[in-house]
Design an enzyme around this catalytic site. Structure first.
Site, PDB file in Angstrom:
ATOM      1  N   HIS A  15      60.379  73.153  53.111  1.00  0.00           N
ATOM      2  CA  HIS A  15      58.976  73.552  53.383  1.00  0.00           C
ATOM      3  C   HIS A  15      58.908  74.175  54.775  1.00  0.00           C
ATOM      4  CE1 HIS A  15      54.454  72.763  53.037  1.00  0.00           C
ATOM      5  NE2 HIS A  15      54.640  73.449  54.152  1.00  0.00           N
ATOM      6  N   HIS A  17      57.188  77.534  57.292  1.00  0.00           N
ATOM      7  CA  HIS A  17      56.344  78.712  57.529  1.00  0.00           C
ATOM      8  C   HIS A  17      57.095  79.664  58.447  1.00  0.00           C
ATOM      9  CE1 HIS A  17      52.707  76.858  55.788  1.00  0.00           C
ATOM     10  NE2 HIS A  17      53.268  75.728  56.209  1.00  0.00           N
ATOM     11  N   LYS A 101      52.799  77.625  45.058  1.00  0.00           N
ATOM     12  CA  LYS A 101      52.150  76.688  45.979  1.00  0.00           C
ATOM     13  C   LYS A 101      50.657  76.588  45.715  1.00  0.00           C
ATOM     14  CE  LYS A 101      51.551  74.131  49.683  1.00  0.00           C
ATOM     15  NZ  LYS A 101      52.074  74.105  51.036  1.00  0.00           N
ATOM     16  N   HIS A 138      49.811  71.221  48.429  1.00  0.00           N
ATOM     17  CA  HIS A 138      49.192  70.702  49.662  1.00  0.00           C
ATOM     18  C   HIS A 138      48.183  69.662  49.197  1.00  0.00           C
ATOM     19  CE1 HIS A 138      47.793  70.935  53.920  1.00  0.00           C
ATOM     20  NE2 HIS A 138      46.766  70.323  53.343  1.00  0.00           N
ATOM     21  N   HIS A 176      54.787  67.482  52.453  1.00  0.00           N
ATOM     22  CA  HIS A 176      54.470  66.795  53.720  1.00  0.00           C
ATOM     23  C   HIS A 176      53.612  65.542  53.536  1.00  0.00           C
ATOM     24  CE1 HIS A 176      50.918  69.290  53.170  1.00  0.00           C
ATOM     25  NE2 HIS A 176      51.517  70.379  53.597  1.00  0.00           N
ATOM     26  N   ASP A 249      57.856  71.708  57.536  1.00  0.00           N
ATOM     27  CA  ASP A 249      56.517  72.269  57.733  1.00  0.00           C
ATOM     28  C   ASP A 249      56.397  72.888  59.125  1.00  0.00           C
ATOM     29  OD1 ASP A 249      54.030  73.078  56.946  1.00  0.00           O
ATOM     30  OD2 ASP A 249      53.048  71.153  57.272  1.00  0.00           O
TER      31      ASP A 249
HETATM   32  O1  DOR Z   1      49.416  72.171  59.990  1.00  0.00           O
HETATM   33  C1  DOR Z   1      49.568  72.993  59.107  1.00  0.00           C
HETATM   34  N1  DOR Z   1      49.887  74.272  59.392  1.00  0.00           N
HETATM   35  N2  DOR Z   1      49.393  72.621  57.841  1.00  0.00           N
HETATM   36  C2  DOR Z   1      49.412  73.509  56.836  1.00  0.00           C
HETATM   37  O2  DOR Z   1      49.231  73.109  55.722  1.00  0.00           O
HETATM   38  C3  DOR Z   1      49.562  74.967  57.110  1.00  0.00           C
HETATM   39  C4  DOR Z   1      50.271  75.190  58.363  1.00  0.00           C
HETATM   40  C5  DOR Z   1      50.180  76.613  58.869  1.00  0.00           C
HETATM   41  O3  DOR Z   1      50.379  77.549  58.089  1.00  0.00           O
HETATM   42  O4  DOR Z   1      49.956  76.791  60.079  1.00  0.00           O
HETATM   43 ZN    ZN Z   2      53.017  73.847  55.379  1.00  0.00          ZN
END
Ligand code: DOR
Ligand code: ZN
Length: 348
Positions: A15, A17, A101, A138, A176, A249
């Site tokens: 997971h 970003h 997702k 999520h 998460h 995450d």
């Molecule tokens: O804290 C987070 N940041 N939770 C999420 O679900 C998305 C993520 C983000 O893309 O910044």
């Molecule tokens: Zn995330």
């Protein structure tokens, strides 16, 4: 005597970003230096909704990798009310798309394109079950009036449990997880249901948000919970359950958007993620369970091979940078300016 070094098959991040453009080019190397593969989140603006968009995003990531890197981005689609069963079929047929997702609309960063009514996506979920394409969730309720600290538990009870019963063959990853409630649900569910856990939810409780003042770099969603939930997560990973695997995450935001009156949710952990997990597992007295969590359980769930390359961690403290370049600006990592007890000594 405490373990001094640990060699495990090259881990994966289930997971992550990565963002896009210059910010993506600035951060992807941190993950690629240690992890072999990562499930890449689709919450860009606009969201990654189609296989064609996911393929184009994947190409941009591959282009940004350091020369010689064998890092593999595993792509996901963003489930919207517009997603069709045909797109699900295309995703299942693509060798590069590994899941879809589900963001409850408005639950977190760039989630406004998500789904407000799960009843409206039944045909898509049925197609995913049919094509055996995992649903990544999520798990936070968006019902009005639910306390932010209760949103995960409420989602699990009111949305996720019924969904898993309605689609018993659908593979689901509850992303998460942060609560004892989610741990209990996932461990008690059939093998089709698994979960990822972040380093921050293993290492910090909600007091870290207010440690001497408000701490924007500890702000993420789902929000940190009270200590008993963190302890439940540590016990769960120490159990060695194959249903639990590593998902950082890591969610970088430019520092100015975190240091703001309404700061963005997301914790950037990519440069130190594996050492942080080693700290957490050591605290749980379960370093022996790190290999399964980091390197074996995820591939088994996603039906991918375990890495043949290895990574070695050494128990040797190092200082974390105060910030890292991020596009035109900077991003502040978890533990900025602090010390981590483990370091990555060698990676492929
Ligand atoms: O804290 C987070 N940041 N939770 C999420 O679900 C998305 C993520 C983000 O893309 O910044
Ligand atoms: Zn995330």
């Amino acid at each position: 005597m405490a373990t001094a070094a640990l060699t495990i098959p090259r881990p994966d991040d289930w997971h992550l970003h990565l963002r896009d453009g210059a910010p993506m080019r600035a951060v992807v190397g941190h993950t690629a230096a240690v992890f072999g593969r990562a499930i890449v989140m689709p919450n860009l603006r606009p969201p990654v909704e189609t296989v064609a968009q996911a393929e184009a995003y994947r190409a941009r990531i591959l282009e940004a990798l350091p020369a010689g890197s064998r890092f593999e981005p595993l792509m996901t689609l963003y489930l919207t009310p517009r997603t069709t069963a045909e797109e699900v079929a295309r995703a299942a047929a693509s060798p590069h798309v590994h899941g879809i997702k589900l963001y409850p609309a408005g639950a977190t960063t760039n989630s406004d394109a998500g789904v407000a009514d799960l009843g409206g996506i039944e045909a898509v979920l049925a197609a995913m079950e049919e094509h055996d394409l995992p649903l990544l969730v999520h798990g936070e309720s968006i019902e009005p009036g639910i306390d932010v600290f209760d949103r995960e538990a409420v989602f699990v009870e009111r949305q996720l449990a019924p969904l898993c019963e309605r689609f018993p063959r659908l593979r689901v990853v509850l992303e998460h997880i942060t609560t004892a409630d989610a741990v209990e649900f996932v461990l008690g569910a059939p093998p089709t249901v698994a979960a990822t856990i972040t380093p921050q939810h293993l290492l910090l409780d909600r007091n870290a948000l207010f440690d001497g003042g408000i701490r924007p770099h500890h702000w993420c969603l789902p929000v940190l919970k009270r200590r008993r939930h963190r302890e439940a997560l540590l016990r769960a990973v120490a159990s060695g359950s194959p249903k639990l695997f590593l998902g950082t995450d890591s969610a970088p935001h430019e520092v100015g958007t975190k240091h703001a009156a309404c700061g963005c949710a997301g914790i950037f952990s990519a440069p130190l993620a594996l050492p942080l997990y080693a700290e957490a597992f050591e605290e749980a007295g379960a370093l022996h369970a790190l290999e399964g969590f980091a390197s074996r359980h995820g591939p088994a769930f996603y039906r991918l091979p375990v890495a043949t390359e290895t990574v070695t961690l050494r128990r040797e403290p190092w200082s974390v940078s105060a910030s890292y370049p991020f596009g035109e600006g900077h991003v502040v990592p978890l533990r900025a300016g602090g010390t981590v007890a483990w370091r990555v000594e060698s990676a492929p």
